[in-house]
Motif scaffolding. Structure first.
Motif, PDB file in Angstrom:
ATOM      1  N   GLU A  34       0.836  -1.206   0.000  1.00  0.00           N
ATOM      2  CA  GLU A  34       0.000   0.000   0.000  1.00  0.00           C
ATOM      3  C   GLU A  34       0.872   1.258   0.000  1.00  0.00           C
ATOM      4  N   ALA A  35       1.887   1.267   0.839  1.00  0.00           N
ATOM      5  CA  ALA A  35       2.791   2.418   0.927  1.00  0.00           C
ATOM      6  C   ALA A  35       3.614   2.562  -0.348  1.00  0.00           C
ATOM      7  N   GLU A  36       3.991   1.435  -0.945  1.00  0.00           N
ATOM      8  CA  GLU A  36       4.757   1.495  -2.206  1.00  0.00           C
ATOM      9  C   GLU A  36       3.932   2.147  -3.312  1.00  0.00           C
ATOM     10  N   ARG A  37       2.647   1.812  -3.382  1.00  0.00           N
ATOM     11  CA  ARG A  37       1.769   2.445  -4.387  1.00  0.00           C
ATOM     12  C   ARG A  37       1.663   3.946  -4.125  1.00  0.00           C
ATOM     13  N   LEU A  38       1.505   4.316  -2.856  1.00  0.00           N
ATOM     14  CA  LEU A  38       1.419   5.730  -2.498  1.00  0.00           C
ATOM     15  C   LEU A  38       2.715   6.443  -2.840  1.00  0.00           C
ATOM     16  N   ASN A  39       3.838   5.811  -2.556  1.00  0.00           N
ATOM     17  CA  ASN A  39       5.149   6.366  -2.875  1.00  0.00           C
ATOM     18  C   ASN A  39       5.252   6.638  -4.374  1.00  0.00           C
ATOM     19  N   PHE A  40       4.883   5.647  -5.184  1.00  0.00           N
ATOM     20  CA  PHE A  40       4.951   5.795  -6.637  1.00  0.00           C
ATOM     21  C   PHE A  40       4.049   6.926  -7.116  1.00  0.00           C
ATOM     22  N   LYS A  41       2.811   6.959  -6.613  1.00  0.00           N
ATOM     23  CA  LYS A  41       1.868   8.011  -7.017  1.00  0.00           C
ATOM     24  C   LYS A  41       2.394   9.398  -6.662  1.00  0.00           C
ATOM     25  N   CYS A  42       2.893   9.548  -5.432  1.00  0.00           N
ATOM     26  CA  CYS A  42       3.403  10.849  -4.989  1.00  0.00           C
ATOM     27  C   CYS A  42       4.570  11.302  -5.858  1.00  0.00           C
ATOM     28  N   ARG A  43       5.488  10.417  -6.130  1.00  0.00           N
ATOM     29  CA  ARG A  43       6.653  10.787  -6.941  1.00  0.00           C
ATOM     30  C   ARG A  43       6.259  11.065  -8.392  1.00  0.00           C
ATOM     31  N   PHE A  44       5.318  10.302  -8.931  1.00  0.00           N
ATOM     32  CA  PHE A  44       4.847  10.529 -10.299  1.00  0.00           C
ATOM     33  C   PHE A  44       4.170  11.895 -10.410  1.00  0.00           C
ATOM     34  N   ILE A  45       3.264  12.167  -9.489  1.00  0.00           N
ATOM     35  CA  ILE A  45       2.554  13.453  -9.497  1.00  0.00           C
ATOM     36  C   ILE A  45       3.537  14.597  -9.298  1.00  0.00           C
ATOM     37  N   ALA A  46       4.470  14.450  -8.360  1.00  0.00           N
ATOM     38  CA  ALA A  46       5.451  15.498  -8.090  1.00  0.00           C
ATOM     39  C   ALA A  46       6.326  15.769  -9.312  1.00  0.00           C
ATOM     40  N   LYS A  47       6.679  14.714 -10.028  1.00  0.00           N
ATOM     41  CA  LYS A  47       7.525  14.868 -11.214  1.00  0.00           C
ATOM     42  C   LYS A  47       6.837  15.735 -12.270  1.00  0.00           C
ATOM     43  N   HIS A  48       5.524  15.592 -12.387  1.00  0.00           N
ATOM     44  CA  HIS A  48       4.778  16.308 -13.424  1.00  0.00           C
ATOM     45  C   HIS A  48       4.135  17.608 -12.925  1.00  0.00           C
ATOM     46  N   ALA A  49       4.282  17.901 -11.658  1.00  0.00           N
ATOM     47  CA  ALA A  49       3.666  19.099 -11.081  1.00  0.00           C
ATOM     48  C   ALA A  49       4.511  20.340 -11.361  1.00  0.00           C
ATOM     49  N   ASP A  50       3.838  21.450 -11.525  1.00  0.00           N
ATOM     50  CA  ASP A  50       4.532  22.729 -11.652  1.00  0.00           C
ATOM     51  C   ASP A  50       4.937  23.256 -10.286  1.00  0.00           C
ATOM     52  N   LEU A  51       4.146  22.941  -9.270  1.00  0.00           N
ATOM     53  CA  LEU A  51       4.392  23.419  -7.914  1.00  0.00           C
ATOM     54  C   LEU A  51       3.956  22.349  -6.930  1.00  0.00           C
ATOM     55  N   ILE A  52       4.753  22.131  -5.906  1.00  0.00           N
ATOM     56  CA  ILE A  52       4.422  21.197  -4.829  1.00  0.00           C
ATOM     57  C   ILE A  52       4.309  22.020  -3.554  1.00  0.00           C
ATOM     58  N   ILE A  53       3.200  21.859  -2.849  1.00  0.00           N
ATOM     59  CA  ILE A  53       3.007  22.552  -1.581  1.00  0.00           C
ATOM     60  C   ILE A  53       3.094  21.507  -0.480  1.00  0.00           C
ATOM     61  N   ALA A  54       4.033  21.707   0.433  1.00  0.00           N
ATOM     62  CA  ALA A  54       4.230  20.784   1.560  1.00  0.00           C
ATOM     63  C   ALA A  54       3.845  21.488   2.850  1.00  0.00           C
ATOM     64  N   GLY A  55       3.349  20.713   3.800  1.00  0.00           N
ATOM     65  CA  GLY A  55       2.912  21.275   5.072  1.00  0.00           C
ATOM     66  C   GLY A  55       4.029  21.566   6.050  1.00  0.00           C
ATOM     67  N   ASN A  56       5.239  21.066   5.769  1.00  0.00           N
ATOM     68  CA  ASN A  56       6.386  21.367   6.629  1.00  0.00           C
ATOM     69  C   ASN A  56       7.673  21.070   5.866  1.00  0.00           C
ATOM     70  N   SER A  57       8.791  21.489   6.424  1.00  0.00           N
ATOM     71  CA  SER A  57      10.073  21.342   5.728  1.00  0.00           C
ATOM     72  C   SER A  57      10.505  19.881   5.610  1.00  0.00           C
ATOM     73  N   TYR A  58      10.087  19.043   6.563  1.00  0.00           N
ATOM     74  CA  TYR A  58      10.417  17.625   6.466  1.00  0.00           C
ATOM     75  C   TYR A  58       9.804  17.024   5.205  1.00  0.00           C
ATOM     76  N   LEU A  59       8.522  17.264   4.997  1.00  0.00           N
ATOM     77  CA  LEU A  59       7.859  16.741   3.797  1.00  0.00           C
ATOM     78  C   LEU A  59       8.429  17.377   2.534  1.00  0.00           C
ATOM     79  N   ALA A  60       8.735  18.655   2.593  1.00  0.00           N
ATOM     80  CA  ALA A  60       9.306  19.347   1.433  1.00  0.00           C
ATOM     81  C   ALA A  60      10.640  18.742   1.022  1.00  0.00           C
ATOM     82  N   SER A  61      11.372  18.199   1.975  1.00  0.00           N
ATOM     83  CA  SER A  61      12.702  17.654   1.677  1.00  0.00           C
ATOM     84  C   SER A  61      12.653  16.441   0.745  1.00  0.00           C
TER      85      SER A  61
END
Length: 87
Positions: free
Chosen positions: A10-37
């Protein structure tokens, strides 16, 4: 918060989705610096996910209990980590 270090399917699918979306996003908004990293700095902005303690103040309730109540959100696979907290 999304934590991507879990090794289950389940986490692997979420990981893949997040990275795929982030790769194609113009802007990523994170709720804190840890997530932004986890994402490219040049297209990541941090907007803290905090509550205003002036706007949202504790309200005293007539309903008092000595029972501890924990609010939790997350992956279903991580629910097992709450089991040790049960009394």
């Amino acid at each position: 918060a999304i934590f991507l270090k879990d090794s289950n399917e389940e986490a692997e699918r979420l990981n893949f989705k997040c990275r795929f979306i982030a790769k194609h996003a113009d802007l990523i908004i994170a709720g804190n610096s840890y997530l932004a990293s986890f994402f490219p700095e040049e297209k990541t902005t941090v907007i803290p996910t905090v509550l205003s303690t002036q706007k949202y103040q504790r309200v005293e309730s007539e309903k008092r209990t000595d029972q501890l109540i924990i609010g939790w959100t997350g992956l279903a696979s991580n629910f097992k980590f709450l089991t040790p907290l049960q009394t």
